[in-house]
Scaffold this motif. Sequence first.
Motif, PDB file in Angstrom:
ATOM      1  N   ALA A  60       0.825  -1.207   0.000  1.00 32.04           N
ATOM      2  CA  ALA A  60       0.000   0.000   0.000  1.00 32.04           C
ATOM      3  C   ALA A  60       0.859   1.257   0.000  1.00 32.04           C
ATOM      4  O   ALA A  60       0.564   2.226  -0.707  1.00 32.04           O
ATOM      5  CB  ALA A  60      -0.936  -0.010   1.210  1.00 32.04           C
ATOM      6  N   ARG A  61       1.920   1.229   0.783  1.00 31.14           N
ATOM      7  CA  ARG A  61       2.798   2.405   0.840  1.00 31.14           C
ATOM      8  C   ARG A  61       3.482   2.636  -0.507  1.00 31.14           C
ATOM      9  O   ARG A  61       3.568   3.770  -0.989  1.00 31.14           O
ATOM     10  CB  ARG A  61       3.836   2.232   1.945  1.00 31.14           C
ATOM     11  CG  ARG A  61       4.748   3.440   2.125  1.00 31.14           C
ATOM     12  CD  ARG A  61       5.669   3.271   3.302  1.00 31.14           C
ATOM     13  NE  ARG A  61       4.941   3.263   4.565  1.00 31.14           N
ATOM     14  CZ  ARG A  61       4.564   4.371   5.211  1.00 31.14           C
ATOM     15  NH1 ARG A  61       4.831   5.556   4.708  1.00 31.14           N
ATOM     16  NH2 ARG A  61       3.922   4.273   6.345  1.00 31.14           N
ATOM     17  N   LEU A  62       3.968   1.578  -1.137  1.00 33.66           N
ATOM     18  CA  LEU A  62       4.648   1.717  -2.424  1.00 33.66           C
ATOM     19  C   LEU A  62       3.701   2.203  -3.515  1.00 33.66           C
ATOM     20  O   LEU A  62       4.093   2.947  -4.413  1.00 33.66           O
ATOM     21  CB  LEU A  62       5.278   0.378  -2.839  1.00 33.66           C
ATOM     22  CG  LEU A  62       6.470  -0.104  -2.007  1.00 33.66           C
ATOM     23  CD1 LEU A  62       6.901  -1.485  -2.469  1.00 33.66           C
ATOM     24  CD2 LEU A  62       7.632   0.874  -2.107  1.00 33.66           C
ATOM     25  N   TRP A 122      -6.429  -0.216   4.280  1.00 36.66           N
ATOM     26  CA  TRP A 122      -7.745  -0.733   4.682  1.00 36.66           C
ATOM     27  C   TRP A 122      -8.614  -1.032   3.469  1.00 36.66           C
ATOM     28  O   TRP A 122      -9.403  -1.991   3.480  1.00 36.66           O
ATOM     29  CB  TRP A 122      -8.447   0.256   5.601  1.00 36.66           C
ATOM     30  CG  TRP A 122      -7.805   0.360   6.947  1.00 36.66           C
ATOM     31  CD1 TRP A 122      -7.032   1.381   7.426  1.00 36.66           C
ATOM     32  CD2 TRP A 122      -7.888  -0.616   8.001  1.00 36.66           C
ATOM     33  NE1 TRP A 122      -6.613   1.101   8.711  1.00 36.66           N
ATOM     34  CE2 TRP A 122      -7.128  -0.111   9.086  1.00 36.66           C
ATOM     35  CE3 TRP A 122      -8.509  -1.843   8.138  1.00 36.66           C
ATOM     36  CZ2 TRP A 122      -6.980  -0.797  10.291  1.00 36.66           C
ATOM     37  CZ3 TRP A 122      -8.378  -2.545   9.328  1.00 36.66           C
ATOM     38  CH2 TRP A 122      -7.619  -2.026  10.384  1.00 36.66           C
ATOM     39  N   LEU A 123      -8.485  -0.223   2.420  1.00 35.13           N
ATOM     40  CA  LEU A 123      -9.218  -0.484   1.187  1.00 35.13           C
ATOM     41  C   LEU A 123      -8.819  -1.847   0.625  1.00 35.13           C
ATOM     42  O   LEU A 123      -9.672  -2.657   0.249  1.00 35.13           O
ATOM     43  CB  LEU A 123      -8.917   0.626   0.177  1.00 35.13           C
ATOM     44  CG  LEU A 123      -9.606   0.584  -1.197  1.00 35.13           C
ATOM     45  CD1 LEU A 123      -9.701   1.996  -1.767  1.00 35.13           C
ATOM     46  CD2 LEU A 123      -8.856  -0.308  -2.183  1.00 35.13           C
ATOM     47  N   LEU A 124      -7.530  -2.105   0.586  1.00 33.10           N
ATOM     48  CA  LEU A 124      -7.045  -3.382   0.070  1.00 33.10           C
ATOM     49  C   LEU A 124      -7.513  -4.556   0.928  1.00 33.10           C
ATOM     50  O   LEU A 124      -7.973  -5.581   0.418  1.00 33.10           O
ATOM     51  CB  LEU A 124      -5.516  -3.367  -0.002  1.00 33.10           C
ATOM     52  CG  LEU A 124      -4.883  -2.392  -0.994  1.00 33.10           C
ATOM     53  CD1 LEU A 124      -3.367  -2.384  -0.829  1.00 33.10           C
ATOM     54  CD2 LEU A 124      -5.259  -2.753  -2.424  1.00 33.10           C
ATOM     55  N   VAL A 125      -7.401  -4.393   2.234  1.00 26.89           N
ATOM     56  CA  VAL A 125      -7.767  -5.481   3.135  1.00 26.89           C
ATOM     57  C   VAL A 125      -9.259  -5.777   3.058  1.00 26.89           C
ATOM     58  O   VAL A 125      -9.686  -6.942   3.101  1.00 26.89           O
ATOM     59  CB  VAL A 125      -7.345  -5.161   4.586  1.00 26.89           C
ATOM     60  CG1 VAL A 125      -7.837  -6.249   5.542  1.00 26.89           C
ATOM     61  CG2 VAL A 125      -5.829  -5.032   4.681  1.00 26.89           C
ATOM     62  N   PRO A 149      -4.247   8.152   3.977  1.00 25.86           N
ATOM     63  CA  PRO A 149      -5.606   8.452   4.439  1.00 25.86           C
ATOM     64  C   PRO A 149      -6.562   8.693   3.269  1.00 25.86           C
ATOM     65  O   PRO A 149      -6.193   9.258   2.242  1.00 25.86           O
ATOM     66  CB  PRO A 149      -5.424   9.730   5.264  1.00 25.86           C
ATOM     67  CG  PRO A 149      -3.993   9.711   5.678  1.00 25.86           C
ATOM     68  CD  PRO A 149      -3.256   9.083   4.522  1.00 25.86           C
ATOM     69  N   VAL A 150      -7.800   8.212   3.429  1.00 26.35           N
ATOM     70  CA  VAL A 150      -8.840   8.399   2.434  1.00 26.35           C
ATOM     71  C   VAL A 150      -9.901   9.302   3.046  1.00 26.35           C
ATOM     72  O   VAL A 150     -10.398   9.023   4.125  1.00 26.35           O
ATOM     73  CB  VAL A 150      -9.474   7.054   2.010  1.00 26.35           C
ATOM     74  CG1 VAL A 150     -10.584   7.284   0.991  1.00 26.35           C
ATOM     75  CG2 VAL A 150      -8.412   6.131   1.433  1.00 26.35           C
ATOM     76  N   ASP A 151     -10.238  10.373   2.367  1.00 25.44           N
ATOM     77  CA  ASP A 151     -11.209  11.323   2.891  1.00 25.44           C
ATOM     78  C   ASP A 151     -12.521  10.623   3.233  1.00 25.44           C
ATOM     79  O   ASP A 151     -13.098   9.921   2.395  1.00 25.44           O
ATOM     80  CB  ASP A 151     -11.487  12.436   1.881  1.00 25.44           C
ATOM     81  CG  ASP A 151     -10.273  13.340   1.667  1.00 25.44           C
ATOM     82  OD1 ASP A 151      -9.400  13.341   2.557  1.00 25.44           O
ATOM     83  OD2 ASP A 151     -10.206  14.002   0.619  1.00 25.44           O
ATOM     84  N   ASN A 152     -12.974  10.824   4.463  1.00 22.34           N
ATOM     85  CA  ASN A 152     -14.242  10.283   4.954  1.00 22.34           C
ATOM     86  C   ASN A 152     -14.251   8.756   5.069  1.00 22.34           C
ATOM     87  O   ASN A 152     -15.177   8.184   5.598  1.00 22.34           O
ATOM     88  CB  ASN A 152     -15.428  10.710   4.075  1.00 22.34           C
ATOM     89  CG  ASN A 152     -15.572  12.222   4.033  1.00 22.34           C
ATOM     90  OD1 ASN A 152     -15.344  12.888   5.030  1.00 22.34           O
ATOM     91  ND2 ASN A 152     -15.941  12.740   2.873  1.00 22.34           N
ATOM     92  N   GLN A 153     -13.221   8.089   4.520  1.00 27.42           N
ATOM     93  CA  GLN A 153     -13.116   6.637   4.594  1.00 27.42           C
ATOM     94  C   GLN A 153     -14.402   5.931   4.176  1.00 27.42           C
ATOM     95  O   GLN A 153     -14.872   5.018   4.820  1.00 27.42           O
ATOM     96  CB  GLN A 153     -12.731   6.210   6.022  1.00 27.42           C
ATOM     97  CG  GLN A 153     -11.320   6.592   6.407  1.00 27.42           C
ATOM     98  CD  GLN A 153     -10.290   5.704   5.766  1.00 27.42           C
ATOM     99  OE1 GLN A 153     -10.183   4.532   6.083  1.00 27.42           O
ATOM    100  NE2 GLN A 153      -9.511   6.241   4.861  1.00 27.42           N
ATOM    101  N   SER A 162     -11.717   8.406  10.988  1.00 25.52           N
ATOM    102  CA  SER A 162     -11.107   7.448  10.072  1.00 25.52           C
ATOM    103  C   SER A 162     -10.066   6.609  10.796  1.00 25.52           C
ATOM    104  O   SER A 162      -9.461   7.046  11.775  1.00 25.52           O
ATOM    105  CB  SER A 162     -10.435   8.191   8.904  1.00 25.52           C
ATOM    106  OG  SER A 162     -11.376   8.965   8.204  1.00 25.52           O
ATOM    107  N   LEU A 163      -9.856   5.395  10.294  1.00 24.85           N
ATOM    108  CA  LEU A 163      -8.832   4.528  10.859  1.00 24.85           C
ATOM    109  C   LEU A 163      -7.439   5.008  10.458  1.00 24.85           C
ATOM    110  O   LEU A 163      -7.268   5.562   9.359  1.00 24.85           O
ATOM    111  CB  LEU A 163      -9.026   3.093  10.367  1.00 24.85           C
ATOM    112  CG  LEU A 163     -10.317   2.391  10.791  1.00 24.85           C
ATOM    113  CD1 LEU A 163     -10.468   1.075  10.045  1.00 24.85           C
ATOM    114  CD2 LEU A 163     -10.324   2.140  12.303  1.00 24.85           C
ATOM    115  N   PRO A 164      -6.440   4.820  11.307  1.00 23.38           N
ATOM    116  CA  PRO A 164      -5.057   5.136  10.903  1.00 23.38           C
ATOM    117  C   PRO A 164      -4.711   4.362   9.633  1.00 23.38           C
ATOM    118  O   PRO A 164      -5.061   3.192   9.500  1.00 23.38           O
ATOM    119  CB  PRO A 164      -4.228   4.656  12.096  1.00 23.38           C
ATOM    120  CG  PRO A 164      -5.179   4.634  13.240  1.00 23.38           C
ATOM    121  CD  PRO A 164      -6.510   4.266  12.672  1.00 23.38           C
TER     122      PRO A 164
END
Length: 296
Positions: free
Chosen positions: A124-126, A132-135, A285-289, A279-281
């Motif tokens: 995700a970082r790369l 969280w979206l991926l998981v 970060p995704v706005d509004n998650q 939002s979760l850490p």
Amino acid sequence: MDKSMLQAISHLTLGFQFASPGPIIVELGPVTIRWYGLLIASAVLIGVSLSQYLAKSRNVNPDLLGDLAIWLVISAIPGARLYYVLFQWKQYAQRPDQIIAIWNGGIAIHGAILGGILAAIIFARLNKLSVWLLVDLVVPSLILGQAIGRWGNFFNSEAFGAPTDLPWKLYIPLGQRPLSFKNFDYFHPTFLYESVWNLLVFGLLMTLFFRDLRRKPHLKVGTMALVYMVAYSTGRFWIEALRMDSLMLGPLRIAQVVSLVAIALGVAGLGWLYWIGRSLPDVVPVDNQQWDTVSK
């Protein structure tokens, strides 16, 4: 129904025994094909296809999930084995050649999850994505894979519970029984209990996913992962209490401790999302998650 038919049915019923046919499917010279490996490979292939389908349904590039799957396999399988070996070190210290013999069984799902989480964070970082979206897109495939993989325990005659005389009792060969239970033939098929429980959790996650496609506002990103943590861990906690081969840390069953921690974190995370409204850490970060903001 005549008497001969009744006798035939009776013989078939009495002759049936819920028991493993053995861990090996076929041996072709030096090549041995085992049920455990076939089931894991099948779970991976089915899981990748399902995750890509779910990603496409959310307008997320499905190729990302295909790439992530490679990372997860590379990290999860060694993680599952390392976790198991560490908690059984006395056994493997005497036979170090068996440490890599994963085909004989001996992997731990919690180790696979820890390895997978690490890989997902790096991926995700790369790729500058919300982890969280991926998981959320992976957990339905994960729990389905766990349901399939548990049958590897059946073929290896492992991960069984205490002795029982229930109609669905599982026959365990003498060489696979604990020394103190050599005089018992039948045991709880805890692998089956967990497989069925995992299928129920899979049904729950898929229901949430497809119900969410038809309503707004969408589930907040991370919800699927947190529901998985709570639902799977609840079942694992009570099923683990029946098992005869739990990984132990002193008097504690490691899987039960991890399950309690996962339940607590999952409930706290859901409270954080929906009660506190934060939002979760996350890596990115995704706005509004929420999925409607992620998919656009």
